[in-house]
Scaffold this active site. Structure first.
Site, short mmCIF file in Angstrom:
data_model
loop_
_atom_site.label_atom_id
_atom_site.label_comp_id
_atom_site.label_asym_id
_atom_site.label_seq_id
_atom_site.Cartn_x
_atom_site.Cartn_y
_atom_site.Cartn_z
N GLY A 298 3.09 -10.03 13.77
CA GLY A 298 3.99 -10.74 12.86
C GLY A 298 5.41 -10.72 13.38
O GLY A 298 5.64 -10.58 14.59
N CYS B 70 10.66 1.41 3.60
CA CYS B 70 10.11 2.71 4.02
C CYS B 70 10.01 2.88 5.54
O CYS B 70 10.56 3.85 6.07
CB CYS B 70 8.73 2.90 3.40
SG CYS B 70 8.76 2.71 1.63
N LYS C 231 13.43 3.32 7.46
CA LYS C 231 14.11 4.55 7.03
C LYS C 231 13.33 5.80 7.47
O LYS C 231 13.91 6.76 7.99
CB LYS C 231 14.23 4.50 5.49
CG LYS C 231 14.60 5.79 4.80
CD LYS C 231 14.72 5.58 3.30
CE LYS C 231 13.43 5.66 2.53
NZ LYS C 231 12.87 6.99 2.35
C1 UGA Z 1 4.49 1.56 3.45
C2 UGA Z 1 3.14 2.29 3.63
O1 UGA Z 1 2.13 1.36 4.00
C3 UGA Z 1 2.75 3.02 2.34
O2 UGA Z 1 1.56 3.76 2.59
C4 UGA Z 1 3.88 3.98 1.96
O3 UGA Z 1 3.58 4.65 0.74
C5 UGA Z 1 5.15 3.18 1.78
O4 UGA Z 1 5.47 2.50 3.02
C6 UGA Z 1 6.25 4.17 1.42
O5 UGA Z 1 6.58 5.01 2.25
O6 UGA Z 1 6.70 4.17 0.26
P1 UGA Z 1 5.25 -0.75 2.32
O7 UGA Z 1 6.63 -0.42 2.78
O8 UGA Z 1 5.06 -1.25 0.94
O9 UGA Z 1 4.29 0.54 2.47
O10 UGA Z 1 4.73 -1.86 3.32
P2 UGA Z 1 3.48 -2.08 4.29
O11 UGA Z 1 2.44 -2.88 3.60
O12 UGA Z 1 3.07 -0.83 4.91
O13 UGA Z 1 4.17 -3.02 5.40
C7 UGA Z 1 5.30 -2.55 6.14
C8 UGA Z 1 5.73 -3.60 7.13
O14 UGA Z 1 4.78 -3.76 8.17
C9 UGA Z 1 5.92 -4.99 6.54
O15 UGA Z 1 7.07 -5.57 7.12
C10 UGA Z 1 4.66 -5.73 6.93
O16 UGA Z 1 4.80 -7.13 7.00
C11 UGA Z 1 4.41 -5.13 8.29
N1 UGA Z 1 3.00 -5.20 8.73
C12 UGA Z 1 2.04 -4.51 8.06
C13 UGA Z 1 2.66 -5.95 9.86
O17 UGA Z 1 3.53 -6.60 10.49
N2 UGA Z 1 1.35 -5.95 10.28
C14 UGA Z 1 0.40 -5.26 9.63
O18 UGA Z 1 -0.78 -5.31 10.09
C15 UGA Z 1 0.74 -4.52 8.50
#
Ligand code: UGA
Length: 423
Positions: free
Chosen positions: A244, A251, A254
Site C-alpha cells: 500500500g 500506533c 509512535k
Molecule cells: C495497530 C495494531 O494492528 C493493533 O493490534 C494495535 O492494538 C494497535 O495498532 C494499537 O497499538 O493500538 P491500527 O493502528 O488500528 O492497529 O492499524 P492496523 O490495522 O494495524 O494498520 C496500521 C497501518 O498499516 C495502516 O496504515 C494500514 O493501512 C497499514 N497496513 C496494514 C498495510 O499497509 N498493509 C497491511 O497488510 C496491513
C-alpha cells in the site's frame, strides 16, 4: 476506566457489555456529555449499538474526572495517551500525573490495570514509586485495531497479562472469562515488551512487502502472486502483507519510534525496526517519484483527485496517515489537490480541509483532474465505474496505491494505470 479515547471507550463498552459494572472517566467535558447521552465519539463498527445497550442496562456510566468516588472499585484501568516526544520516546507525563492524583483514592486491594502502551520498565517504576498504596499491578496491553476494535476485543488471538503477582493476573483474567482465547500470563516487563514487539513486527512485515512490491514493479513480477506464494508458507502467513502507501496511524509510527528510543536507552540499537521506519519513508517517496515521472513539466497547477485520506478504511483517523502525507507532498509540489473521504468529507471542520479542497463525493473529486490517486482502501472506491467518469476528467491517469480498483476495467476505459507492486 481512566480515559475515554479509542482504547478506553472500546474497553469500557466491551467490559460493560460482558456484564461488568463500569464507570468511565475523562477530563473532556464535551466527550463525557456526548457519551452519557449515548452518542459515540469515535467511528468504530458495532460500538454505538453496544454503547446504547450498556447505558440502557445501567452497567456503564460516564463521569468527568474528579467527580466520582473510587471507594469500592475492584479494578482501575489506565487508558491514557502516551504520545511521542521529540526524541521518539513515549511521553508518560499524563499517566504519572493521573496516577499521582488517584493512587491515594483507590482501595488497597484494587488492581491497577495498565492498558496504555508504556515502555518496558514502566510497571516496575510505578510499583517503586507507589508501591505503598498500589500493591496489585497488571500490564494488560491491547491489540485492538481501529475500525474492528469491538470484533478484536471479543475474538482476540490472545490476552496478555503481566504481573509480579499471579493472584492479580488471575483476577484480571476473570474479567475476560467469556472470551475464548489463550491467556498468556507473564511478568510485567515481558507484557510491556510484547506490545511493542507486536506492533513493530507488523510494521516490519508491511515495510518488507512494500519493498518487494517495488522490486516487482521494476522486474516484471506481480506482488499479488508473490504474496500468495510466500504467504502460503504457514511460517510467514498472508496477513499484514497487503502492499500500500506505507503504514501509519496513531500506533505503528509512535510505537516503532518508542521501541527504537527505548532500545537506545539500554545501550543497544533496534536496527531492523529502524530500517522498517526508514523503508516506510522511502516507499512513500517512491510513490511520489513515480507520480512526478508522469509529469515531465512538473506538478505545478495540476489538478489531482485524491480518494481517501484516513490512514486506513473503517476509521475517521488521520493521525500519521500516509494518505495525508502523500497528498500533502503532491500539494507542496504545486498540485491542486481535491479530496474525497467517506469518513471525513461530511465534516467540514476537519483540519485536512485547510490544505485540500473538500469534495462531496467521488465524482466531484475526480472531475476535471489529470491524476486520480487512491490512498485509502474504502470499498466504495472499488465500485467506481471508470467508463462513467472518463469523459469528465482532464487526463486519464490513475494511481491505485491500495490495489482496490479493477485494473483491466480502468485500462479498457482508457486510463493509464499505476499501482503498487505491478509492472
Ligand atoms: C495497530 C495494531 O494492528 C493493533 O493490534 C494495535 O492494538 C494497535 O495498532 C494499537 O497499538 O493500538 P491500527 O493502528 O488500528 O492497529 O492499524 P492496523 O490495522 O494495524 O494498520 C496500521 C497501518 O498499516 C495502516 O496504515 C494500514 O493501512 C497499514 N497496513 C496494514 C498495510 O499497509 N498493509 C497491511 O497488510 C496491513
Amino acid at each position: 476506566m481512566i480515559g475515554c479515547g479509542y482504547v478506553g471507550l472500546t474497553t469500557a463498552v466491551c467490559l460493560a457489555s460482558s456484564g461488568h459494572q463500569v464507570v468511565a472517566v475523562d477530563n473532556n467535558l464535551e466527550r463525557i456529555d456526548m457519551l452519557s447521552r449515548g452518542q459515540c465519539t469515535i467511528l468504530e463498527s458495532e460500538l454505538p449499538e453496544l454503547l446504547e445497550k450498556c447505558l440502557k442496562n445501567e452497567n456503564l456510566k460516564f463521569a468527568v474526572s474528579g467527580t466520582i468516588e473510587f471507594d469500592d472499585i475492584e479494578y482501575l484501568f489506565i487508558c491514557l495517551p502516551t504520545p511521542q516526544l521529540d526524541d521518539g520516546s513515549a511521553d508518560l507525563s499524563v499517566v504519572f500525573e493521573v496516577l499521582d492524583s488517584l493512587v491515594n483514592l483507590i482501595p488497597r486491594d484494587c488492581v491497577l490495570v495498565m492498558k496504555s502502551t508504556v515502555p518496558i520498565g514502566t510497571g516496575s517504576k510505578i510499583l517503586s514509586i507507589y508501591g505503598e498504596v498500589v500493591t496489585s499491578y497488571v500490564s494488560n496491553p491491547e491489540f485492538l485495531r481501529e475500525g474492528s476494535a469491538v470484533a478484536d476485543y471479543f475474538s482476540p488471538d490472545r490476552i496478555v497479562i503481566g504481573s509480579n503477582r499471579r493472584d492479580c493476573a488471575v483476577q484480571v483474567s476473570l474479567l475476560y472469562s467469556k472470551i475464548q482465547a489463550p491467556i498468556i500470563i507473564t511478568d510485567i516487563e515481558s507484557a510491556e515488551a510484547i506490545k511493542y514487539a507486536s506492533n513493530a513486527f507488523l510494521a516490519i512485515k508491511i515495510s518488507f512487502i512494500n519493498e518487494i512490491a517495488s522490486l516487482c514493479e521494476v522486474s516484471g513480477a506481480n506482488i499479488d502472486n508473490v504474496v500468495d506464494g510466500i504467504g502460503s508458507d504457514k511460517r510467514i502467513g498472508k496477513s499484514f502483507l497487503a502492499p500500500g502507501p506505507g503504514w501509519g496511524g496513531s500506533c505503528f509510527p509512535k510505537d516503532t519510534n518508542a521501541l527504537v528510543a527505548a532500545t537506545r536507552q539500554f545501550g543497544l540499537k533496534a536496527e531492523v525496526v529502524e530500517s522498517a521506519i526508514s523503508a516506510n519513508r522511502s516507499h512513500q517517496r517512491r510513490i511520489i517519484d513515480r507520480i512526478t515521472a508522469q509529469f515531465p513539466l512538473g506538478l505545478d497547477g495540476v489538478l489531482v483527485g485524491v480518494l481517501g485520506l484516513t490512514f486506513k478504511a473503517g476509521t475517521d483517523d488521520i493521525r500519521e496517515s500516509p494518505a495525508v502525507a502523500i497528498a500533502e507532498a503532491l500539494r507542496k509540489l504545486g498540485a491542486i489537490v481535491k479530496a474525497f473521504d467517506p469518513a471525513l468529507s461530511a465534516k467540514a471542520d476537519s483540519v485536512v480541509w485547510d490544505d485540500f479542497r473538500r469534495s462531496e463525493n467521488v465524482h466531484d473529486a475526480v472531475n476535471g483532474t489529470s491524476l486520480i490517486v487512491v490512498l485509502t482502501e474504502w470499498p466504495e472506491f472499488g465500485k467506481i465505474e471508470p467508463s462513467e467518469i472518463v469523459s469528465t476528467i482532464g487526463y486519464p491517469l490513475v494511481f491505485d496505491t491500495r490495489s482496490i480498483l479493477d485494473r483491466a476495467r480502468w485500462q479498457e476505459a482508457g486510463f493509464t494505470f499505476l499501482s503498487v507492486g505491478h509492472p
